[in-house]
Design an enzyme around this catalytic site. Structure first.
Site, PDB file in Angstrom:
ATOM      1  N   SER A 258     -25.015  71.946  63.321  1.00 53.20           N
ATOM      2  CA  SER A 258     -24.036  71.066  62.691  1.00 53.20           C
ATOM      3  C   SER A 258     -22.887  70.669  63.617  1.00 53.20           C
ATOM      4  CB  SER A 258     -23.524  71.723  61.418  1.00 53.20           C
ATOM      5  OG  SER A 258     -24.639  72.012  60.612  1.00 53.20           O
ATOM      6  N   ARG A 273     -20.433  66.204  71.564  1.00 60.29           N
ATOM      7  CA  ARG A 273     -19.309  67.073  71.915  1.00 60.29           C
ATOM      8  C   ARG A 273     -19.315  68.250  70.957  1.00 60.29           C
ATOM      9  NH1 ARG A 273     -17.169  62.422  69.526  1.00 60.29           N
ATOM     10  NH2 ARG A 273     -16.877  62.799  67.311  1.00 60.29           N
ATOM     11  N   ASP A 311     -25.993  69.979  58.837  1.00 60.18           N
ATOM     12  CA  ASP A 311     -25.864  70.579  57.495  1.00 60.18           C
ATOM     13  C   ASP A 311     -25.570  69.532  56.412  1.00 60.18           C
ATOM     14  OD1 ASP A 311     -23.300  70.150  58.424  1.00 60.18           O
ATOM     15  OD2 ASP A 311     -22.561  72.167  57.995  1.00 60.18           O
TER      16      ASP A 311
END
Ligand code: ADP
Ligand code: MG
Length: 578
Positions: A258, A273, A311
């Protein structure tokens, strides 16, 4: 209710460790609809702690936990207590032990002496100031919704936008008929979870799982090492927990990772990132799925990576699997993010793929990045700015940093420290435990808000037991109100994001359900009610058509359903290269 440090400690320990994974929809969850829904499953928690099984350190001892002492450099950097042998203005003293370590002691000698506490009037003044800083008016929220919607649109137009609106290659809604056994691995922000999900069709499922904390060190360790650790955990789960051997064959795996990843196909994802405080080197800019496949191979794990998911996408799909009325999913955990289903025709940046215009494509918004870098739309306070500037990713995830579990406790702590520095709180008391960055977990805000005793006994417990300071009733009332302000701002900002998707997709008239998950949503008192009230502030009475509910287990069940949908799609020969 009597609260002793001990029972308070165990209540807090319960909040901070891997409790409450007995089923995907706790009855106490705010806004939780329902055991009435027939399309429901169950989760069997085997309670194993793989972290200790593998001889890893418990993450509870991680760098940012309450109750830890300071390092020398931290002591000096903050300058909040004097150097060795000097009495600080807060009545603390530090001595150097023969081993060279610093010991802090409290100079207060007579427990009966009334310490100077903040006066009622000063507290009321402070409260007014924080109220005006942290309160969002309906008009301000509508302005945020407007710019949010524009930002979402920009992300769909072209690549490289601040809110990247990532196509996930999850093609449309589940049928509810998906069946089979799937492994799921969930690298959240705080926890790591390994599951075996048995999809039984008709929205039913069963889950066996193991969950444990990641240490702060692991979050900063070499990228490949972090993934190796996940592979080791998975292997141990398959062999030891499930008791499977080589003869049992290989299971398909959905990996819930996630963090913002740009995807070209479902079993691929380049980490754009790190977020949520992770900083593991040599993984940003690389294909996490390929790196993880490499780990699986080296550890000879009997699992085949079928889908790399987020998620939010998992939550969207799992919630829709049990309740087709669910059109949006939001995560309120360590971080904050959302997903929804878009028509391919409305995603110009993937035109070249040639999907039919009406084809559904789940979008992982990565909305935590809203208003990053420019900071034009969100009413950031100086506390938000301090959090941002002292984070490992300054300028980034502006929306998330005002909302998510990782940060709310820290906002509270920064305000308290400001008042300590002004000499308005805890004068003459040793406050070093409160002065450690991230020492005030968001779970403490939950506890304070749920304290209904006249004397605010839980709050006494929090401050005495975890931070070694005494409080007056007025101060405790102030802390509770401050928690309400911070928690409410988080909920109202979140509502702006939800409203932007609702408005963009035109869901207001017909209404829709929003599957929400994460400890902040599930455990923070009144969080869901505050989101709902904010939706009414934004949309008027029609805002009541949008209802959040405790989502199905997206990172476990959702990833299994997506793995199943992917297999079915590829078997059908539909866009198999994705
Ligand atoms: P993850 O982000 O790893 O999926 P969670 O959904 O459990 O994990 O979210 C963890 C975050 O929730 C942490 O930042 C923690 O501070 C916060 N949190 C944990 N317990 C509570 C609670 N009782 N109330 C509010 N926030 C909590
Ligand atoms: Mg999670």
């Amino acid at each position: 209710m009597s609260v002793t440090p001990d029972n308070l400690a165990s209540r807090l320990a319960g909040l901070n460790t891997s409790e409450s994974v007995t089923n995907g929809h706790s009855p106490s969850a705010p806004g939780s609809p329902s055991s009435e829904n027939p399309r429901r499953g169950s989760v069997l928690d085997n309670g194993t702690n793989l972290g200790s099984a593998l001889g890893r350190k418990s993450s509870i001892g991680g760098g940012a936990r309450p109750g830890l002492g300071m390092t020398n450099s931290e002591t000096e950097r903050r300058g909040s207590v004097g150097s060795a042998g000097r009495i600080s203005r807060r009545g603390s003293n530090i001595v150097m032990t023969p081993s060279g370590a610093q010991a802090v002691y409290h100079t207060r000698t007579n427990d009966d002496v009334e310490l100077p506490h903040a006066e009622k009037k000063t507290i009321a003044d402070h409260l007014r100031k924080y109220e005006s800083l942290l309160t969002l008016t309906p008009q301000r929220m509508r302005m945020i919704v407007h710019s949010f919607e524009e930002t979402l649109d920009n992300g769909l137009q072209k690549d490289g936008q601040v809110v990247p609106m990532i196509p996930t290659f999850v093609f449309g809604w589940p049928s509810g008929k998906e069946v089979g056994e799937y492994l799921a691995l969930d690298l959240g922000g705080t926890n790591l979870r390994v599951c075996l999900v048995t999809l039984q069709g008709q929205g039913k499922f069963q889950v066996t799982q193991t969950k444990y904390r990641l240490t702060e060190e692991q979050k900063q360790d070499e990228g490949q090492k972090l993934l190796d650790f996940c592979a080791e955990c998975l292997d141990s789960f398959i062999r030891d927990t499930l008791g499977r051997t080589e003869a049992d064959g290989i299971l398909p795996l959905g990996f819930t990772f996630s963090y913002p990843c740009s995807q070209d196909r479902i079993d691929h994802g380049v980490l754009i990132r790190w977020t949520k405080g992770f900083g593991a080197p040599n993984i940003e800019g690389r294909d996490v799925a390929a790196m993880f496949m490499d780990s699986l191979k080296r550890f000879n794990v009997a699992a085949e990576l079928t889908a790399l998911i987020n998620d939010t996408t998992g939550t969207l799909i799992a919630s829709n699997y049990v309740d087709p009325h669910t059109k949006i999913a939001v995560i309120f955990g360590t971080g904050c993010n959302a997903a929804y289903m878009e028509n391919a025709g409305s995603i110009p940046k993937i035109d070249s793929i040639g999907l039919p215009k009406e084809q559904g494509m789940a979008i992982n918004c990565e909305w935590g990045a809203f208003d990053s870098f420019d900071h034009q739309h969100l009413p950031r306070t100086k506390y938000d700015i301090i959090i941002d500037e002292s984070s490992n990713k300054p300028g980034e995830q502006s929306f998330e940093k005002m909302i998510a579990g990782l940060y709310l406790g820290e906002i509270f702590r920064l305000i308290i420290c400001e008042l300590i520095d002004a000499g308005d709180l805890f004068l003459g008391q040793n406050t070093y435990k409160l002065e450690k960055a991230y020492a005030f977990d968001t779970a403490f805000l939950s506890l304070m808000e749920s304290d209904i005793t006249d004397e605010l006994l839980t709050i006494i417990g929090v401050f005495t037991h975890f931070f070694g300071v005494e409080t007056t009733l007025e101060e405790r009332q102030f802390f509770k109100k401050l928690a309400v302000l911070i928690g409410t701002r988080s909920a109202r900002l979140s509502a702006c994001g939800i409203a932007a998707i609702v408005s963009k997709k035109g869901y207001l008239e017909e209404g829709c359900a929003v599957g929400a998950d994460g400890s902040l949503y599930n455990k923070y008192p009144n969080f869901a009610n505050r989101v709902h009230a904010a939706l009414v502030d934004i949309f008027g009475e029609k805002g009541k058509n949008i209802v959040t509910h405790h989502a199905e287990d997206g990172s476990g069940v959702g990833s299994a359903i997506i793995a199943a949908m992917t297999k079915e799609r590829k078997d059908r020969g539909f866009f198999v290269e994705y």
